[in-house]
Enzyme design. Structure first.
Site, PDB file in Angstrom:
ATOM      1  N   GLY A   1       0.818  -1.206   0.000  1.00 52.50           N
ATOM      2  CA  GLY A   1       0.000   0.000   0.000  1.00 52.50           C
ATOM      3  C   GLY A   1       0.853   1.257   0.000  1.00 52.50           C
ATOM      4  O   GLY A   1       1.324   1.685  -1.040  1.00 52.50           O
TER       5      GLY A   1
ATOM      6  N   SER B   1       6.343  -4.716  -2.196  1.00 46.91           N
ATOM      7  CA  SER B   1       6.058  -3.329  -2.534  1.00 46.91           C
ATOM      8  C   SER B   1       6.264  -2.462  -1.283  1.00 46.91           C
ATOM      9  O   SER B   1       7.334  -2.513  -0.686  1.00 46.91           O
ATOM     10  CB  SER B   1       4.645  -3.215  -3.117  1.00 46.91           C
ATOM     11  OG  SER B   1       4.434  -1.972  -3.711  1.00 46.91           O
ATOM     12  N   TRP B   2       5.258  -1.671  -0.861  1.00 47.70           N
ATOM     13  CA  TRP B   2       5.423  -0.918   0.391  1.00 47.70           C
ATOM     14  C   TRP B   2       5.792  -1.840   1.538  1.00 47.70           C
ATOM     15  O   TRP B   2       6.565  -1.480   2.431  1.00 47.70           O
ATOM     16  CB  TRP B   2       4.145  -0.143   0.745  1.00 47.70           C
ATOM     17  CG  TRP B   2       4.077   0.200   2.209  1.00 47.70           C
ATOM     18  CD1 TRP B   2       3.318  -0.420   3.164  1.00 47.70           C
ATOM     19  CD2 TRP B   2       4.847   1.204   2.899  1.00 47.70           C
ATOM     20  NE1 TRP B   2       3.551   0.139   4.405  1.00 47.70           N
ATOM     21  CE2 TRP B   2       4.490   1.143   4.268  1.00 47.70           C
ATOM     22  CE3 TRP B   2       5.803   2.128   2.500  1.00 47.70           C
ATOM     23  CZ2 TRP B   2       5.037   1.978   5.226  1.00 47.70           C
ATOM     24  CZ3 TRP B   2       6.353   2.970   3.458  1.00 47.70           C
ATOM     25  CH2 TRP B   2       5.971   2.892   4.804  1.00 47.70           C
TER      26      TRP B   2
ATOM     27  N   ASP C   1       9.131  -3.819 -14.111  1.00 48.09           N
ATOM     28  CA  ASP C   1       8.373  -3.092 -13.083  1.00 48.09           C
ATOM     29  C   ASP C   1       8.483  -1.597 -13.355  1.00 48.09           C
ATOM     30  O   ASP C   1       9.501  -0.973 -13.086  1.00 48.09           O
ATOM     31  CB  ASP C   1       8.927  -3.436 -11.695  1.00 48.09           C
ATOM     32  CG  ASP C   1       8.038  -2.935 -10.563  1.00 48.09           C
ATOM     33  OD1 ASP C   1       7.332  -1.925 -10.760  1.00 48.09           O
ATOM     34  OD2 ASP C   1       8.074  -3.546  -9.474  1.00 48.09           O
TER      35      ASP C   1
ATOM     36  N   HIS D   1       5.541  -5.354 -11.619  1.00 51.79           N
ATOM     37  CA  HIS D   1       5.232  -5.210 -10.200  1.00 51.79           C
ATOM     38  C   HIS D   1       4.286  -6.301  -9.703  1.00 51.79           C
ATOM     39  O   HIS D   1       4.356  -6.710  -8.546  1.00 51.79           O
ATOM     40  CB  HIS D   1       4.606  -3.829  -9.964  1.00 51.79           C
ATOM     41  CG  HIS D   1       4.692  -3.343  -8.559  1.00 51.79           C
ATOM     42  ND1 HIS D   1       5.872  -2.895  -7.989  1.00 51.79           N
ATOM     43  CD2 HIS D   1       3.747  -3.210  -7.589  1.00 51.79           C
ATOM     44  CE1 HIS D   1       5.657  -2.510  -6.747  1.00 51.79           C
ATOM     45  NE2 HIS D   1       4.378  -2.693  -6.475  1.00 51.79           N
TER      46      HIS D   1
END
Length: 309
Positions: free
Chosen positions: A37, A109-110, A261, A289
């Site tokens: 996120g 990711s985050w 990505d 991604h």
């Protein structure tokens, strides 16, 4: 993986409760899934990568999203105590609450940014790190995602930019996403999510509505928390997670990243692997991604190895 055998809400202070659950083997190797996120909430699919006979898998929702309370979709919910430092402290409280000494930390990711921040703060509590679609949320990475990649998507970026006339693109979204008018918030959330979807649309495994197709409440929380973090450089010193990667020496680490990505270019994973003694970087040539089947195989291979870490 089976349904949770334990779950609850943990009071982490500041009036915040975070939702958590545990699946798999109560006697297995402890692991925690750190979601992306920020503000996406815990994914439902990630635990399937774990062998339920070998792992005790903890999933949880970070502050303000998923089943955690208060929820960021409510504009009256303050995000003043929602920073990377708070999330690192929450993760450590959760570990202590569950009676876990050391665990495998898995983030994408985050989630890879937060996993890195946690591991550098508490290296003695980390058995191994598995990071996919690697980010460190430097301001340079944020600028690429919300401005630079627009050179490949000029029409879509123009629509994203046109939602307000504040010179501070992300700061303007922070204000829109906390507006008292629900219609203003919803338009801003959809515009943000539509831009995120546009970036993903260039990938080989792209699918429609990854962000914009989420339920309204979840989308409002996701976009508001994203804007809050990214407009503040994730509350991290620029480049700190790569600068301090030496703190991870001795911790087994696997990084998995797609060469295609567009939202998080490979350079970040490459720089991190170069600064982290002993880390393994796997570059998946035809993935972005969102990953692909090869991503899944690499994740399972790493987890099989880490089960005995």
């Amino acid at each position: 993986m089976s349904e949770p055998y334990d779950h609850g809400m943990l009071d982490v202070g500041d009036g915040q409760l975070i939702r958590w659950d545990v699946r798999g083997n109560p006697s297995g190797t402890p692991a925690v899934v750190v979601h992306g996120g920020p503000g996406s909430g815990a994914p439902t699919g990630t635990p399937r990568s774990f062998d339920p006979q070998r792992y005790r898998v903890v999933s949880y929702d970070q502050r303000g999203c998923g089943g955690s309370t208060p929820h960021a979709a409510d504009p009256s919910t303050s995000l003043g105590t929602n920073t990377t430092a708070h999330l690192v402290a929450d993760l450590e409280r959760l570990r202590t609450h569950l009676g876990i000494d050391r665990w495998v930390v898995f983030g994408g990711s985050w989630g890879s940014t937060l996993a890195l921040a946690y591991a550098q703060a508490h290296p003695e509590r980390v058995r191994a790190l598995l990071l996919v679609a690697v980010t460190t949320t430097r301001r340079s990475e944020i600028d690429w995602l919300y401005r630079g990649v627009g050179r490949f998507l000029p029409r879509e970026w123009a629509v994203f930019r046109a939602q307000h006339d504040d010179p501070d693109l992300l700061g303007g979204y922070v204000r829109l996403l906390a507006d008292p008018d629900a219609a203003v918030r919803e338009r801003a959330a959809l515009a943000w999510a539509t831009w995120e979807d546009a970036v993903l649309s260039l990938e080989p495994t792209a699918r429609r509505g990854v962000y914009s197709g989420r339920p309204s409440r979840d989308l409002l929380a996701l976009t508001r928390i994203c804007a809050h973090y990214f407009s503040n450089g994730a509350f991290l010193d620029e480049g700190a997670l790569i600068r301090d990667a030496g703190r991870l020496a001795g911790i087994p680490g696997v990084l998995i990243h797609g060469r295609l990505d567009m939202g998080g270019p490979l350079a970040t994973a490459w720089e991190l692997a170069a600064a982290w003694p002993g880390a393994e970087l796997h570059v998946v040539e035809d993935a972005g991604h969102l990953g692909n089947a090869e991503f899944g195989e690499l994740i399972r291979t790493a987890l099989d190895r880490f089960a005995d870490a």
